[in-house]
Design an enzyme around this catalytic site. Structure first.
Site, PDB file in Angstrom:
ATOM      1  N   LYS A   1      60.327  72.516  70.446  1.00 46.44           N
ATOM      2  CA  LYS A   1      60.955  73.283  69.367  1.00 46.44           C
ATOM      3  C   LYS A   1      59.912  74.100  68.597  1.00 46.44           C
ATOM      4  O   LYS A   1      60.096  75.291  68.328  1.00 46.44           O
ATOM      5  CB  LYS A   1      61.669  72.310  68.420  1.00 46.44           C
ATOM      6  CG  LYS A   1      62.086  72.889  67.112  1.00 46.44           C
ATOM      7  CD  LYS A   1      63.216  73.864  67.285  1.00 46.44           C
ATOM      8  CE  LYS A   1      63.470  74.643  66.016  1.00 46.44           C
ATOM      9  NZ  LYS A   1      64.680  75.410  66.057  1.00 46.44           N
TER      10      LYS A   1
ATOM     11  N   ILE B   1      73.177  74.029  60.134  1.00 46.66           N
ATOM     12  CA  ILE B   1      73.252  73.351  61.430  1.00 46.66           C
ATOM     13  C   ILE B   1      74.249  72.191  61.379  1.00 46.66           C
ATOM     14  O   ILE B   1      75.107  72.042  62.257  1.00 46.66           O
ATOM     15  CB  ILE B   1      71.856  72.825  61.844  1.00 46.66           C
ATOM     16  CG1 ILE B   1      70.861  73.983  61.943  1.00 46.66           C
ATOM     17  CG2 ILE B   1      71.923  72.021  63.141  1.00 46.66           C
ATOM     18  CD1 ILE B   1      71.242  75.085  62.913  1.00 46.66           C
TER      19      ILE B   1
ATOM     20  N   HIS C   1      56.859  98.604  81.073  1.00 42.98           N
ATOM     21  CA  HIS C   1      56.024  97.797  81.963  1.00 42.98           C
ATOM     22  C   HIS C   1      56.776  96.497  82.278  1.00 42.98           C
ATOM     23  O   HIS C   1      57.301  95.852  81.365  1.00 42.98           O
ATOM     24  CB  HIS C   1      54.692  97.499  81.269  1.00 42.98           C
ATOM     25  CG  HIS C   1      53.700  96.798  82.139  1.00 42.98           C
ATOM     26  ND1 HIS C   1      53.871  95.493  82.552  1.00 42.98           N
ATOM     27  CD2 HIS C   1      52.542  97.219  82.692  1.00 42.98           C
ATOM     28  CE1 HIS C   1      52.859  95.134  83.314  1.00 42.98           C
ATOM     29  NE2 HIS C   1      52.031  96.174  83.415  1.00 42.98           N
TER      30      HIS C   1
ATOM     31  N   GLY D   1      60.992  86.150  57.977  1.00 40.50           N
ATOM     32  CA  GLY D   1      61.572  85.260  56.977  1.00 40.50           C
ATOM     33  C   GLY D   1      62.429  84.184  57.591  1.00 40.50           C
ATOM     34  O   GLY D   1      62.357  83.897  58.786  1.00 40.50           O
TER      35      GLY D   1
ATOM     36  N   CYS E   1      62.962  79.049  59.460  1.00 44.19           N
ATOM     37  CA  CYS E   1      62.505  78.491  60.738  1.00 44.19           C
ATOM     38  C   CYS E   1      61.167  79.099  61.135  1.00 44.19           C
ATOM     39  O   CYS E   1      60.130  78.450  61.097  1.00 44.19           O
ATOM     40  CB  CYS E   1      63.528  78.785  61.827  1.00 44.19           C
ATOM     41  SG  CYS E   1      65.191  78.338  61.353  1.00 44.19           S
TER      42      CYS E   1
ATOM     43  N   ARG F   1      56.042  93.529  82.798  1.00 40.35           N
ATOM     44  CA  ARG F   1      55.648  92.225  82.246  1.00 40.35           C
ATOM     45  C   ARG F   1      55.358  92.285  80.746  1.00 40.35           C
ATOM     46  O   ARG F   1      54.738  91.400  80.197  1.00 40.35           O
ATOM     47  CB  ARG F   1      54.424  91.674  83.002  1.00 40.35           C
ATOM     48  CG  ARG F   1      54.787  91.129  84.384  1.00 40.35           C
ATOM     49  CD  ARG F   1      53.588  90.726  85.196  1.00 40.35           C
ATOM     50  NE  ARG F   1      52.741  91.856  85.541  1.00 40.35           N
ATOM     51  CZ  ARG F   1      53.003  92.759  86.486  1.00 40.35           C
ATOM     52  NH1 ARG F   1      54.121  92.649  87.194  1.00 40.35           N
ATOM     53  NH2 ARG F   1      52.194  93.767  86.719  1.00 40.35           N
TER      54      ARG F   1
ATOM     55  N   ARG G   1      57.480  82.954  68.990  1.00 43.63           N
ATOM     56  CA  ARG G   1      58.149  84.141  68.440  1.00 43.63           C
ATOM     57  C   ARG G   1      57.349  84.693  67.256  1.00 43.63           C
ATOM     58  O   ARG G   1      57.179  85.900  67.119  1.00 43.63           O
ATOM     59  CB  ARG G   1      59.579  83.781  68.032  1.00 43.63           C
ATOM     60  CG  ARG G   1      60.462  84.999  67.781  1.00 43.63           C
ATOM     61  CD  ARG G   1      61.915  84.654  67.970  1.00 43.63           C
ATOM     62  NE  ARG G   1      62.826  85.679  67.494  1.00 43.63           N
ATOM     63  CZ  ARG G   1      63.188  86.741  68.193  1.00 43.63           C
ATOM     64  NH1 ARG G   1      62.716  86.931  69.414  1.00 43.63           N
ATOM     65  NH2 ARG G   1      64.033  87.628  67.687  1.00 43.63           N
TER      66      ARG G   1
ATOM     67  N   ARG H   1      68.570  74.757  68.279  1.00 41.51           N
ATOM     68  CA  ARG H   1      67.841  75.966  68.700  1.00 41.51           C
ATOM     69  C   ARG H   1      68.726  77.200  68.601  1.00 41.51           C
ATOM     70  O   ARG H   1      68.507  78.192  69.288  1.00 41.51           O
ATOM     71  CB  ARG H   1      67.351  75.794  70.140  1.00 41.51           C
ATOM     72  CG  ARG H   1      66.317  74.681  70.251  1.00 41.51           C
ATOM     73  CD  ARG H   1      66.454  73.994  71.559  1.00 41.51           C
ATOM     74  NE  ARG H   1      65.510  74.483  72.545  1.00 41.51           N
ATOM     75  CZ  ARG H   1      65.683  74.338  73.846  1.00 41.51           C
ATOM     76  NH1 ARG H   1      66.755  73.745  74.310  1.00 41.51           N
ATOM     77  NH2 ARG H   1      64.785  74.792  74.692  1.00 41.51           N
ATOM     78  N   VAL H   2      69.737  77.088  67.734  1.00 41.44           N
ATOM     79  CA  VAL H   2      70.733  78.160  67.667  1.00 41.44           C
ATOM     80  C   VAL H   2      70.289  79.276  66.730  1.00 41.44           C
ATOM     81  O   VAL H   2      69.570  79.036  65.766  1.00 41.44           O
ATOM     82  CB  VAL H   2      72.088  77.598  67.198  1.00 41.44           C
ATOM     83  CG1 VAL H   2      72.709  76.772  68.293  1.00 41.44           C
ATOM     84  CG2 VAL H   2      71.922  76.764  65.930  1.00 41.44           C
TER      85      VAL H   2
ATOM     86  N   TYR I   1      67.155  87.588  55.053  1.00 42.37           N
ATOM     87  CA  TYR I   1      65.929  87.502  55.850  1.00 42.37           C
ATOM     88  C   TYR I   1      66.051  88.211  57.187  1.00 42.37           C
ATOM     89  O   TYR I   1      65.036  88.486  57.827  1.00 42.37           O
ATOM     90  CB  TYR I   1      65.481  86.046  56.034  1.00 42.37           C
ATOM     91  CG  TYR I   1      66.102  85.287  57.174  1.00 42.37           C
ATOM     92  CD1 TYR I   1      67.295  84.595  57.017  1.00 42.37           C
ATOM     93  CD2 TYR I   1      65.495  85.257  58.430  1.00 42.37           C
ATOM     94  CE1 TYR I   1      67.857  83.896  58.067  1.00 42.37           C
ATOM     95  CE2 TYR I   1      66.049  84.558  59.480  1.00 42.37           C
ATOM     96  CZ  TYR I   1      67.227  83.879  59.305  1.00 42.37           C
ATOM     97  OH  TYR I   1      67.783  83.191  60.350  1.00 42.37           O
TER      98      TYR I   1
HETATM   99  N1  SAJ Z   1      61.968  89.493  63.319  1.00 42.69           N
HETATM  100  C1  SAJ Z   1      61.103  90.568  63.406  1.00 42.69           C
HETATM  101  N2  SAJ Z   1      60.989  91.202  64.602  1.00 42.69           N
HETATM  102  C2  SAJ Z   1      61.686  90.802  65.706  1.00 42.69           C
HETATM  103  C3  SAJ Z   1      62.536  89.692  65.626  1.00 42.69           C
HETATM  104  C4  SAJ Z   1      62.659  89.049  64.409  1.00 42.69           C
HETATM  105  O1  SAJ Z   1      60.463  90.962  62.429  1.00 42.69           O
HETATM  106  O2  SAJ Z   1      61.524  91.446  66.754  1.00 42.69           O
HETATM  107  C5  SAJ Z   1      62.115  88.789  62.045  1.00 42.69           C
HETATM  108  C6  SAJ Z   1      63.548  88.741  61.501  1.00 42.69           C
HETATM  109  O3  SAJ Z   1      63.885  89.914  60.803  1.00 42.69           O
HETATM  110  C7  SAJ Z   1      63.482  87.516  60.621  1.00 42.69           C
HETATM  111  C8  SAJ Z   1      62.530  86.601  61.380  1.00 42.69           C
HETATM  112  O4  SAJ Z   1      61.798  87.428  62.256  1.00 42.69           O
HETATM  113  O5  SAJ Z   1      62.935  87.816  59.354  1.00 42.69           O
HETATM  114  C9  SAJ Z   1      63.169  85.482  62.155  1.00 42.69           C
HETATM  115  O6  SAJ Z   1      64.351  85.934  62.791  1.00 42.69           O
HETATM  116  P1  SAJ Z   1      64.776  85.522  64.276  1.00 42.69           P
HETATM  117  O7  SAJ Z   1      66.051  86.198  64.585  1.00 42.69           O
HETATM  118  O8  SAJ Z   1      63.668  85.743  65.202  1.00 42.69           O
HETATM  119  O9  SAJ Z   1      64.926  83.959  64.214  1.00 42.69           O
HETATM  120  P2  SAJ Z   1      65.697  82.908  63.252  1.00 42.69           P
HETATM  121  O10 SAJ Z   1      64.681  82.393  62.294  1.00 42.69           O
HETATM  122  O11 SAJ Z   1      66.949  83.447  62.703  1.00 42.69           O
HETATM  123  O12 SAJ Z   1      66.061  81.795  64.342  1.00 42.69           O
HETATM  124  C10 SAJ Z   1      65.021  81.208  65.085  1.00 42.69           C
HETATM  125  C11 SAJ Z   1      65.410  81.201  66.571  1.00 42.69           C
HETATM  126  N3  SAJ Z   1      64.247  80.866  67.382  1.00 42.69           N
HETATM  127  C12 SAJ Z   1      63.838  81.643  68.414  1.00 42.69           C
HETATM  128  O13 SAJ Z   1      64.387  82.680  68.694  1.00 42.69           O
HETATM  129  C13 SAJ Z   1      62.659  81.133  69.182  1.00 42.69           C
HETATM  130  C14 SAJ Z   1      66.547  80.217  66.807  1.00 42.69           C
HETATM  131  O14 SAJ Z   1      66.818  80.091  68.194  1.00 42.69           O
HETATM  132  C15 SAJ Z   1      66.173  78.850  66.222  1.00 42.69           C
HETATM  133  O15 SAJ Z   1      67.225  77.908  66.404  1.00 42.69           O
HETATM  134  C16 SAJ Z   1      65.930  79.029  64.742  1.00 42.69           C
HETATM  135  O16 SAJ Z   1      64.808  79.900  64.594  1.00 42.69           O
HETATM  136  C17 SAJ Z   1      65.650  77.679  64.123  1.00 42.69           C
HETATM  137  O17 SAJ Z   1      66.556  77.132  63.488  1.00 42.69           O
HETATM  138  O18 SAJ Z   1      64.560  77.139  64.323  1.00 42.69           O
END
Ligand code: SAJ
Length: 437
Positions: free
Chosen positions: A215, A14, A253, A266, A269, A255, A222, A163-164, A325
């Protein structure tokens, strides 16, 4: 407020993009990191992390003469803290018999301490690191006030979370909305003035604790949603259903938006931040706690699928595709793929991993093959763990020529079962209890 010089503390995923973006916008930037190796690398004009577009942005920042890397802060108009907030390795909390992880805030504390000698009246300090609720008021403000200046009166203090999305950081830094929480409304306004130098998305001003909570709510939301997807994958496995067929149908669906199951959650975050809520209020967070448990147990589920498919794993040669990850990043922190490899080895398998984004990764107990071909050549089975684009684009008939393996375990729904079956592979998908042809 007008800003001519900014000091960014922490030059990781970041801090470095943020520092580069400010410099590209004509602001003098001192980038600070405690690692001499990182400072040397940057001052040589190289970067130490992989992020699309970062090399170009950093080069532009350097060539503009506006960026300099150093081991210590200097006087500046604004200080941004962007250091890691992992959890503690060897200490846990306990609530009613349930163990939870604890935030390690030492990097934030020492970054704040490092600013104290350089803090002047009229400055602004912004914490970007993901932090437990009240960190800005209860941890950062008291440290900065050792300067004998008062937060919100003599200097501004804000929390503004990054939040990127890794993989899209340079674009999202500019285009995403940005929340700025001040210890006073005036601090929030000063923070908004700072980020409006490059942010094109909406800038929302609020108080520091709301911004901290926003945050954590985003990443926790998620995590909980991925947990339900992972739990659905186990149910599908039990009931002879293909989860990859079922989810798109449910998502028709209007919603419903079920996320993707996979080998687990992983990164630094989503697999970390929900614990900050649990630590802050274990009595209020059973859902968050159990979602973490579900996601953390998913690598074990992958290994159970492998055992069911291959029988005993003792002596079996397995090519593991991907260690990062998530797709198309080089970040191995808290990676469920790494966890799966460790579990497979514990069961006696000989695993050769292939991680194209970090071919020289040095992880204890994990053997990384120099090339993809080396990883698969003598394998009994291939396990697909990270949906890197280059793996999804593999031509199965070409793969078949290079390996004796005829079993492909796909944990990320990255391959077309029918194409791989045509090329001679038995394909087993995670979360698919349907027998494969
Ligand atoms: N994953 C799944 N299934 C999914 C989506 C993701 O198993 O449907 C897994 C990924 O493979 C990974 C993990 O979740 O192992 C996290 O990946 P991600 O792409 O969801 O998120 P990060 O950790 O790369 O980034 C997140 C983001 N937060 C959200 O989407 C709410 C990003 O916007 C934040 O800035 C970042 O965390 C952070 O720095 O906090």
């Amino acid at each position: 407020m007008k800003y001519n010089k900014i000091c960014v503390i922490g030059l990781g995923y970041i801090g470095l993009p943020t520092a580069s973006t400010f410099a590209m916008n004509g602001i003098d930037v001192i980038g600070v990191d405690i690692s001499p190796a990182i400072i040397d690398t940057l001052n040589r004009g190289e970067i130490h992390i992989h992020e699309p577009g970062l090399r170009e942005a950093f080069n532009k920042a350097l060539q503009s003469g506006k960026f300099k890397a150093a081991l210590k802060p200097e006087e500046a108009d604004a200080f941004i803290i962007a250091v890691p907030t992992p959890f503690k390795d060897n200490e846990t909390g306990n609530y009613n018999g349930a163990t939870y992880k604890l935030a390690d805030m030492r990097a934030v504390s020492s970054a704040a301490e490092s600013i104290v000698p350089y803090l002047r009246k009229g400055n602004i300090v912004i914490l970007e690191s993901t932090s437990p609720p009240r960190t800005t008021f209860d941890l950062v403000a008291p440290i900065l006030e050792k300067s004998n200046l008062k937060a919100g009166t003599d200097f501004h203090l804000c929390y503004s979370p990054e939040r990127v999305l890794p993989g899209q950081i340079l674009r999202e830094l500019i285009e995403n909305s940005r929340v700025i929480g001040g210890v006073t409304p005036e601090s929030a306004q000063a923070g908004a003035d700072l980020y409006s130098i490059f942010v094109k998305g909406q800038i929302i001003q609020t108080d520091a604790t709301t911004a901290e909570m926003v945050k954590l709510m985003e990443n926790t939301h998620r995590d909980v949603n991925i947990a339900i997807a992972n739990e659905f994958s186990r149910l599908a496995d039990k009931f002879g259903v293909d989860i990859w067929e079922a989810i798109p149908i449910a998502n028709l669906h209007p919603r419903i938006k079920i996320l993707n199951p996979g080998p687990g959650v992983g990164g630094h975050c989503i697999s970390v931040d929900p614990w900050f809520f649990v630590e802050a209020a274990p009595e209020l967070t059973p859902l968050i706690y159990h979602s973490r448990q579900v996601n953390d147990a998913q690598p074990k589920f992958v290994v159970d699928v492998a055992k069911r498919t291959l029988g005993s794993l003792k002596g079996k040669k397995i090519a593991a595709l991907g260690l990062a990850y998530k797709p198309d990043v080089d970040d191995l922190r808290e990676s469920p793929a790494v966890e799966v490899v460790h579990f497979l080895q514990k069961e006696g398998a000989q695993v050769l991993a292939c991680e194209p984004f970090k071919p020289d990764a040095n992880m204890s107990g994990i053997t990384i093959a120099p090339t993809f071909d080396d990883a698969i050549r003598d394998a009994d089975a291939i396990i697909f763990l990270v949906k890197h684009t280059e793996f999804t684009e593999l031509a199965p008939e070409e793969v078949a020529k290079k390996t004796k393996a005829r079993i492909a375990i796909d944990t990320v729904n990255g391959w077309s079962s029918s194409l791989w079956q045509k090329a001679g592979f038995r394909v087993v998908k995670l979360g698919s209890g349907k027998p494969s042809a």
